[in-house]
Scaffold this active site. Structure first.
Site, PDB file in Angstrom:
ATOM      1  N   HIS A   1     -15.297  -4.316   0.880  1.00 20.27           N
ATOM      2  CA  HIS A   1     -15.444  -3.439  -0.453  1.00 20.27           C
ATOM      3  C   HIS A   1     -16.839  -3.002  -0.886  1.00 20.27           C
ATOM      4  CE1 HIS A   1     -14.713  -3.059  -4.890  1.00 20.27           C
ATOM      5  NE2 HIS A   1     -13.656  -2.477  -4.506  1.00 20.27           N
TER       6      HIS A   1
ATOM      7  N   HIS B   1     -16.256   2.710 -14.406  1.00 23.84           N
ATOM      8  CA  HIS B   1     -16.065   1.775 -13.072  1.00 23.84           C
ATOM      9  C   HIS B   1     -17.268   1.017 -12.606  1.00 23.84           C
ATOM     10  CE1 HIS B   1     -15.371   1.407  -8.569  1.00 23.84           C
ATOM     11  NE2 HIS B   1     -14.073   1.015  -9.104  1.00 23.84           N
TER      12      HIS B   1
ATOM     13  N   ARG C   1     -11.453  -4.542 -13.653  1.00 25.38           N
ATOM     14  CA  ARG C   1     -10.362  -5.372 -13.191  1.00 25.38           C
ATOM     15  C   ARG C   1     -10.987  -6.844 -13.377  1.00 25.38           C
ATOM     16  NH1 ARG C   1      -6.508  -1.616 -10.692  1.00 25.38           N
ATOM     17  NH2 ARG C   1      -7.473  -0.024  -9.642  1.00 25.38           N
TER      18      ARG C   1
ATOM     19  N   ARG D   1      -5.847   1.789 -13.024  1.00 25.56           N
ATOM     20  CA  ARG D   1      -4.543   1.874 -12.653  1.00 25.56           C
ATOM     21  C   ARG D   1      -4.110   0.729 -11.997  1.00 25.56           C
ATOM     22  NH1 ARG D   1      -4.693   6.336  -8.535  1.00 25.56           N
ATOM     23  NH2 ARG D   1      -4.180   7.747 -10.264  1.00 25.56           N
TER      24      ARG D   1
ATOM     25  N   ARG E   1     -14.103   1.881   5.015  1.00 26.65           N
ATOM     26  CA  ARG E   1     -12.911   1.326   5.471  1.00 26.65           C
ATOM     27  C   ARG E   1     -11.588   2.169   5.321  1.00 26.65           C
ATOM     28  NH1 ARG E   1     -11.578  -1.544   0.376  1.00 26.65           N
ATOM     29  NH2 ARG E   1     -10.217   0.164   0.008  1.00 26.65           N
TER      30      ARG E   1
ATOM     31  N   ASN F   1       0.833  -1.166   0.069  1.00 22.42           N
ATOM     32  CA  ASN F   1      -0.134   0.078  -0.008  1.00 22.42           C
ATOM     33  C   ASN F   1       0.742   1.390  -0.002  1.00 22.42           C
ATOM     34  OD1 ASN F   1      -2.491  -1.270  -0.206  1.00 22.42           O
ATOM     35  ND2 ASN F   1      -2.704  -1.452   2.353  1.00 22.42           N
TER      36      ASN F   1
ATOM     37  N   TYR G   1     -12.746 -10.095  -1.454  1.00 22.23           N
ATOM     38  CA  TYR G   1     -13.236  -8.813  -1.153  1.00 22.23           C
ATOM     39  C   TYR G   1     -14.819  -8.963  -0.720  1.00 22.23           C
ATOM     40  CZ  TYR G   1      -9.554  -6.639  -3.689  1.00 22.23           C
ATOM     41  OH  TYR G   1      -8.350  -5.912  -4.353  1.00 22.23           O
TER      42      TYR G   1
END
Length: 691
Positions: A593, A436, A376, A406, A565, A48, A469
């Site tokens: 998530h 998205h 993704r 990204r 979160r 991270n 997730y």
């Protein structure tokens, strides 16, 4: 957390993110977690930080260099943010390595996992290294000396390297030469050694190379060496308006990411000063970008330790996802969804029904078209395979592949080319906007009419991350939802602009207005003395407009619970501003998530799911989807989820007005409530999610 100017109503975004990463790191220190899982949390915290420096810190440096001094909502200039961020990250690095040295290394050793140092090797282990190095390592190495004829080489982003000073044996009075060797990323960094006992012994590849540096510089003495690593700016800026071929433009920009300006230099704590000065000068980094660490550079190597076989007792007990009860023994998914809406809760319930829906659609002669957004996907995505099969079966398959996701750009480019080659219509979305939203639309001919089947979700169509997730997905044949999904895809593939959506809201068109109206309605109800409540679960809360609306609702008496979160720029508990707002964060085995938005709405209890967080980018600069959960069964399931999250007293932290978090612990006599653990049990025993 170092207190910011308390007068500000907002928490700085970057400092809030660091507080999130601190929560992740805290799990590495939590002795109730299995040892190897604690290693994994440490790896996640380090990874991270890598991304944080590449994407957030590097642009701050650029703003400071450009002389920008505009303050953010928290009142900090770019320079002020940078000062605080660097101080916090230096502290975090120190704490991470302290945890590694004092907790994790001894813990590993006690369990028979030993990272050996060169000085501790036995004769048989040294003999093994001699052979292994000569056969597997030496042929791959490329030592690069810097002198008048050989300039300092370009060091790739995040690669591990060894800086070396060597002295000519025949010229002991001459200037030492600088050299660098990249530790080959194509080789395993963790190398198992032979052992005379039952323990597992390993040596790091860089330690093995340093033991053998003389073989690379014959005729020279190695004076000193140190591992180092550069983190570069990876915040890509694309001129989409001028780009004739977005795919080629992104392919070219990915190459630039390797050579971005250095935002951080990691070195070993005991690096020799002359060696350090050379690195600073050649890489063009100032001391404020220097991070000297007490241990191996780049602790993400510990993921290799986590993956060691035969140590399952040091990991979480495996909990494979179970099938949602509605999909068990279901031979015809279309028949099921035609009868009822079905809500699936990942990772507790399996991702398989999504794959099976596309698989059945691919071979069903009555299915005419399949449309899907992909942001993704996994490296070996079964969804891609099924979409290709559908195209080969003559279906009209349209896939929006988001090339600007990204760090997944390269992967998505590969998928886009493969889908196109198979005959799918591949689109890349709208100029200037990331797509998205998570939507799957299937058009099927039934009894001389067309019927739409839709899946909408909060998470990516990724079979791998769906196991770790927490996300929600809704299967429906509701004709209004289907019409909205068609309108969305027409917007993405053409020039159509949805004007009369039946059930959903879409960013950047009308989602912000939808949220503002829902919040305002609660405020008005509270002002009239009626019950008013907002519960929102998301990854990040940054948008100033939404925050101000929540502040106004709080002042009117609306009770607001936020489960955030990660980043939260809202400051709860401020007198006269946010006294009725509570913010909590859950960090546990699974990555929270799902995005859930609940409004009491005079007793109507409106429940929405979304791909969007309350961030400006989600509301204004991305294509996102907000959709209602209307069936009683599905809505009760969502309400049960948020209520259990609010009751969590094991993995939850509560946000304080100063921007720091306080861990919540069960009070004496109070039942422990680990929401993620309970969801696992509920999925296994298949009880109804009753609110």
């Amino acid at each position: 957390m170092t207190s910011q100017c308390v007068q500000s109503k907002y928490i700085n975004r970057e400092l809030s993110w660091l507080e999130f990463n601190r929560k992740v790191f805290d799990e590495a220190q939590d002795l109730t977690n299995p040892l190897l899982e604690r290693l994994k949390f440490l790896v996640i915290a380090c990874a991270n930080l890598d991304e944080f420096f590449m994407v957030r810190v590097a642009p701050l440096y650029e703003q400071v260099i450009a002389g920008l001094d505009k303050t953010d909502p928290s009142g900090l200039t770019p320079g002020g943010q940078l000062d605080r961020v660097l101080a916090r990250t230096q502290d975090m690095f120190s704490d991470i390595y302290r945890c590694y040295n004092s907790l994790l290394l001894p813990g590993m050793k006690s369990q028979g996992i030993i990272l050996a140092k060169p000085a501790d090797l036995t004769d048989s282990q040294k003999a093994f290294i001699d052979v292994y190095y000569q056969k597997n390592v030496y042929p791959v190495l490329t030592p690069m000396v810097v002198d008048q004829g050989r300039p300092f080489p370009l060091i790739l982003n995040k690669t591990l390297n060894i800086a070396i000073l060597v002295q000519d044996k025949e010229d002991s009075e001459g200037e030492p030469l600088f050299a660098t060797v990249q530790v080959p990323s194509v080789l395993n960094r963790l190398i198992e050694l032979p052992a005379a006992d039952e323990n597992k012994y390993f040596i790091l590849l860089e330690d093995m190379i340093r033991m053998k540096l003389d073989s690379l510089f014959t005729g020279h003495n190695v004076i000193s060496s140190s591992c180092y690593r550069i983190t570069r700016n990876a915040d890509l800026t694309l001129d989409e308006e001028e780009s004739e071929d977005l795919l080629s433009t992104i392919e070219d920009s990915l190459k630039q990411r390797k050579w971005g300006a250095a935002a951080r230099l990691e070195v070993e704590q005991d690096i020799e000063e002359n060696l350090l000065k050379i690195l600073e000068e050649e890489i063009e980094v100032s001391r404020d970008k220097l991070f000297a660490v007490d241990g191996p550079v780049d602790l993400t190597l510990l993921m290799k330790v986590y993956e060691i076989k035969n140590f399952d007792n040091l990991r979480y007990v495996p909990r494979p996802p179970v099938h949602n009860e509605d999909f068990e023994n279901c031979e015809d998914i279309f028949e099921l969804i035609a009868k009822k809406d079905v809500l699936v809760h990942h990772p507790y319930e399996a991702f398989d029904p999504i794959i099976e829906l596309i698989r059945q659609a691919a071979t069903d002669p009555d299915v005419l078209a399949i449309k899907q957004t992909l942001y993704r996907v996994s490296g070996k995505s079964p969804i891609i395979d099924e979409l290709i099969r559908a195209a080969e079966q003559g279906k009209q398959v349209t896939v929006l592949v988001e090339l600007k996701a990204r760090f997944d750009e390269h992967n998505n480019i590969i998928w886009a080319k493969r889908l196109e080659k198979a005959g799918c219509h591949v689109i890349y979305g709208l100029v200037g906007l990331k797509t998205h939203c998570k939507v799957l639309l299937i058009v099927r001919r039934e009894e001389n009419e067309l019927k739409r089947y839709v899946h909408m979700g909060t998470g990516n169509y990724n079979d791998v991350t769906a196991k770790i997730y927490t996300d929600l997905g809704l299967f429906t044949s509701n004709p209004y939802m289907g019409a909205d999904a068609s309108a969305l895809f027409n917007m993405l593939s053409g020039y159509s602009k949805p004007t009369n959506l039946f059930k959903t809201a879409i960013s950047p068109l009308n989602m912000r207005d939808k949220f503002m109206r829902l919040i305002k309605k609660e405020e008005e109800n509270a002002a009239r003395g009626q019950k008013a409540r907002i519960i929102a679960k998301m990854n990040s809360l940054v948008d100033e407009g939404i925050i101000n609306a929540l502040y106004s609702a709080s002042c009117a008496g609306v009770q607001i619970d936020l489960i955030v979160r990660g980043i939260c720029c809202l400051r709860p508990g401020l007198p006269g501003v946010s006294e009725n707002i509570r913010v909590m964060s859950i960090v546990g085995r699974y990555l929270e998530h799902s995005r859930i938005y609940y409004f009491y709405s005079g007793g109507a209890q409106l429940v929405f799911l979304s791909s969007a967080d309350w961030m400006t980018r989600n509301l204004d600069r991305r294509v996102e989807l907000l959709f209602p959960v209307e069936s009683e069964e599905a809505r009760e399931k969502v309400l049960k989820i948020v209520q259990l999250c609010l009751k969590d007293n094991v993995k939850v932290r509560v946000l304080n007005p100063d921007g720091g978090y306080t861990k919540v612990n069960a009070i004496n006599g109070e039942d422990r409530c680990d929401s993620q653990q309970i969801f696992c049990s509920m999925a296994e025993t298949k009880p109804e999610y009753r609110a």
